[in-house]
Write a protein that holds these residues in place. Structure first.
Motif, PDB file in Angstrom:
ATOM      1  N   LYS A  56      31.701  26.573  40.644  1.00 63.91           N
ATOM      2  CA  LYS A  56      32.363  27.806  40.213  1.00 63.91           C
ATOM      3  C   LYS A  56      31.409  28.799  39.548  1.00 63.91           C
ATOM      4  O   LYS A  56      31.670  29.998  39.508  1.00 63.91           O
ATOM      5  N   ALA A  60      31.285  33.184  39.900  1.00 63.11           N
ATOM      6  CA  ALA A  60      31.350  33.977  38.670  1.00 63.11           C
ATOM      7  C   ALA A  60      30.088  34.806  38.501  1.00 63.11           C
ATOM      8  O   ALA A  60      30.141  36.005  38.177  1.00 63.11           O
ATOM      9  N   CYS A  75      39.619  36.262  32.740  1.00 68.74           N
ATOM     10  CA  CYS A  75      40.019  35.329  33.789  1.00 68.74           C
ATOM     11  C   CYS A  75      41.120  34.412  33.278  1.00 68.74           C
ATOM     12  O   CYS A  75      41.366  34.326  32.071  1.00 68.74           O
ATOM     13  N   SER A  77      42.253  30.382  33.835  1.00 70.23           N
ATOM     14  CA  SER A  77      41.785  29.126  34.420  1.00 70.23           C
ATOM     15  C   SER A  77      42.064  27.987  33.466  1.00 70.23           C
ATOM     16  O   SER A  77      42.038  28.170  32.245  1.00 70.23           O
ATOM     17  N   ASN A  80      37.312  24.567  35.757  1.00 68.31           N
ATOM     18  CA  ASN A  80      35.954  24.870  36.179  1.00 68.31           C
ATOM     19  C   ASN A  80      35.645  26.362  36.228  1.00 68.31           C
ATOM     20  O   ASN A  80      34.538  26.779  35.888  1.00 68.31           O
ATOM     21  N   HIS A  81      36.592  27.179  36.666  1.00 68.56           N
ATOM     22  CA  HIS A  81      36.359  28.627  36.724  1.00 68.56           C
ATOM     23  C   HIS A  81      36.130  29.184  35.325  1.00 68.56           C
ATOM     24  O   HIS A  81      35.234  30.006  35.114  1.00 68.56           O
ATOM     25  N   THR A 112      34.531  24.936  27.411  1.00 69.17           N
ATOM     26  CA  THR A 112      34.502  26.378  27.665  1.00 69.17           C
ATOM     27  C   THR A 112      33.934  27.113  26.459  1.00 69.17           C
ATOM     28  O   THR A 112      33.123  28.036  26.598  1.00 69.17           O
ATOM     29  N   SER A 149      38.823  36.845  39.664  1.00 71.46           N
ATOM     30  CA  SER A 149      39.648  35.887  40.409  1.00 71.46           C
ATOM     31  C   SER A 149      38.860  34.608  40.634  1.00 71.46           C
ATOM     32  O   SER A 149      37.650  34.646  40.881  1.00 71.46           O
ATOM     33  N   PRO A 150      39.523  33.450  40.574  1.00 71.16           N
ATOM     34  CA  PRO A 150      38.808  32.187  40.818  1.00 71.16           C
ATOM     35  C   PRO A 150      38.383  32.003  42.267  1.00 71.16           C
ATOM     36  O   PRO A 150      37.449  31.242  42.543  1.00 71.16           O
ATOM     37  N   PHE A 151      39.036  32.709  43.212  1.00 66.18           N
ATOM     38  CA  PHE A 151      38.665  32.509  44.616  1.00 66.18           C
ATOM     39  C   PHE A 151      38.943  33.695  45.523  1.00 66.18           C
ATOM     40  O   PHE A 151      38.202  33.941  46.456  1.00 66.18           O
ATOM     41  N   VAL A 156      33.170  36.798  44.843  1.00 68.71           N
ATOM     42  CA  VAL A 156      33.229  35.376  44.514  1.00 68.71           C
ATOM     43  C   VAL A 156      32.936  34.540  45.758  1.00 68.71           C
ATOM     44  O   VAL A 156      32.138  33.590  45.720  1.00 68.71           O
ATOM     45  N   GLN A 160      29.933  31.834  46.423  1.00 70.04           N
ATOM     46  CA  GLN A 160      30.104  30.425  46.806  1.00 70.04           C
ATOM     47  C   GLN A 160      29.378  30.102  48.110  1.00 70.04           C
ATOM     48  O   GLN A 160      28.971  28.956  48.337  1.00 70.04           O
TER      49      GLN A 160
END
Length: 412
Positions: A56, A60, A75, A77, A80-81, A112, A149-151, A156, A160
């Motif tokens: 993640k 980020a 964010c 979460s 992990n994000h 975190t 956004s996480p995904f 993003v 990845q």
């Protein structure tokens, strides 16, 4: 379409290059145990060895570096994000506001805070993630921050995709197969787009969060009626709109769905034999090898171990699930006569490899029989067939409740 792919590849390479100023490439390690087990050339892309123990961090980093002049990032979460965002906030010297569900384990909240230091502010809001997400977006809109956004964000996804760039560079050739865990689709869409038709990509989802399979079947993203959060790094109820557009041509036959108990067997195996700590989502790509063993024999396969943020307080549950799935542990309710010597008679029925792991019984007054909750561990699954045959021959009444999820929640 070709121009879009070229632009994506250029962006993924640039993101990978920029990351080297912040953290090194994660290792691509050949695994002798798995290679021998499946008679293939098996490699692990160790995202569990990133600075935040998951991939993640990549997304980020890439999304945040493209927001020049922005000094407030927000964010939502539970894992992990949040840690990836916190790490980058501290590195970049910007403020991060992270919303987490009230039910988030303290271990994840503390990590975190450690990664973000005084650059991160944590808000605990809502019992369920949807409430947390709504609160984060409302706060972000009011305060003028940038929502991460996480995904479901192209920056993003591009970040990845750096996993694919590194795999190709480290291996020095194209693998025949790459096995990718799927949650919301950020990593799987990015890496599969990087490889395109040069490598066969296999996608893996937990049974309690198979949102890609549902979307491919419906030909559009759908919201699952229920999500099992055990595989917390991949338990997503609806795949992203952008990620699905990049995955919509995936074949259903290339999407594997694994039961949560089954995934636990790989967590235990990798911990015991390899000393590798994987979270449930991180173990999925390795466990998926069993479903494609005949197909990958003699070929080069890369399994992306997506994360290693495993709370060891969960280990007893993981072991329990693994034993039940493997068939070496069962629970049943036994009707036992209420007379002296009844327990001794029952114990004599057990085999030499059978061990009682749980026994709960309270004698009832004015009754001839009582109910007993029994847990039995054994060394080989076939031992239970012999045990039940002896119980039947002795006239015992019993009910196997090992796979009864409703009862299991209350008594196991």
């Amino acid at each position: 379409m070709t121009d879009q792919k070229d632009a994506f590849h250029t962006g993924a390479r640039a993101a990978t290059s920029a990351m080297r100023e912040v953290f090194p490439a994660t290792p691509l390690q050949h695994n002798a145990h798995l290679s021998e087990k499946y008679q293939a050339d098996i490699w692990l892309k160790r995202e569990d060895l990133s600075p935040v123990r998951s991939y993640k961090l990549r997304g980020a980093f890439n999304a945040m570096r493209k927001q020049a002049g922005q000094d407030l990032f927000v964010c939502a979460s539970a894992g992990n994000h949040a840690q990836g965002v916190a790490y980058m906030c501290k590195h970049m010297g910007v403020k991060g506001v992270i919303f987490m569900p009230v039910t988030t384990p303290q271990q994840k909240i503390q990590k975190t805070r450690i990664f973000g230091g005084d650059r991160v502010e944590i808000h605990l809001v809502g019992d369920y993630f949807d409430d947390t997400l709504a609160a984060a977006q409302t706060w972000c809109a009011r305060e003028g921050g940038h929502f991460l956004s996480p995904f479901d964000d192209m920056d993003v996804i591009e970040g990845q995709a750096s996993i694919g760039v590194e795999i190709e560079e480290q291996l020095g050739r194209m693998p025949d197969h790459v096995i990718l865990p799927v949650g919301g689709g950020g990593m799987s869409s990015g890496v599969s787009t990087w490889f395109g038709d040069r490598t066969h990509c296999v996608f893996v989802e937990p049974a309690g969060g198979a949102c890609l399979r549902a979307a491919l079947s419906a030909r559009h993203p759908v919201t699952l009626d229920h999500v099992d959060t055990f595989v917390d790094g991949a338990a997503v109820g609806r795949i992203g709109e952008k990620t699905f557009e990049m995955l919509r041509d995936a074949r259903l036959s290339d999407v594997l769905v694994l039961g949560e108990d089954r995934i636990c067997t790989t967590i235990i195996e990798m911990l015991n034999l390899e000393g590798i700590v994987l979270e449930p989502a991180g173990a999925m790509s390795v466990e998926a090898l069993g479903d494609i063993a005949s197909f990958v024999r003699g070929r080069t396969v890369v399994c992306v171990t997506s994360g290693g943020n495993f709370d060891f307080e969960r280990l007893p549950e993981v072991k329990e699930r693994a034993q039940r799935y493997s068939g070496v542990k069962k629970y049943f309710i036994l009707r036992l006569p209420q007379r002296p010597g009844a327990l001794k008679d029952f114990l004599e029925i057990l085999g030499p490899e059978d061990d009682i792991s749980r026994f709960e019984y309270m004698k009832k007054s004015a009754r001839n029989f009582g109910s007993v909750l029994i847990g039995i561990e054994t060394q080989r699954p076939e031992n239970f067939a012999h045990l039940f045959a002896r119980l039947d021959a002795a006239g015992y009444t019993y009910t196997d409740i090992t796979t009864d999820e409703t009862l299991a929640q209350f008594v196991i």
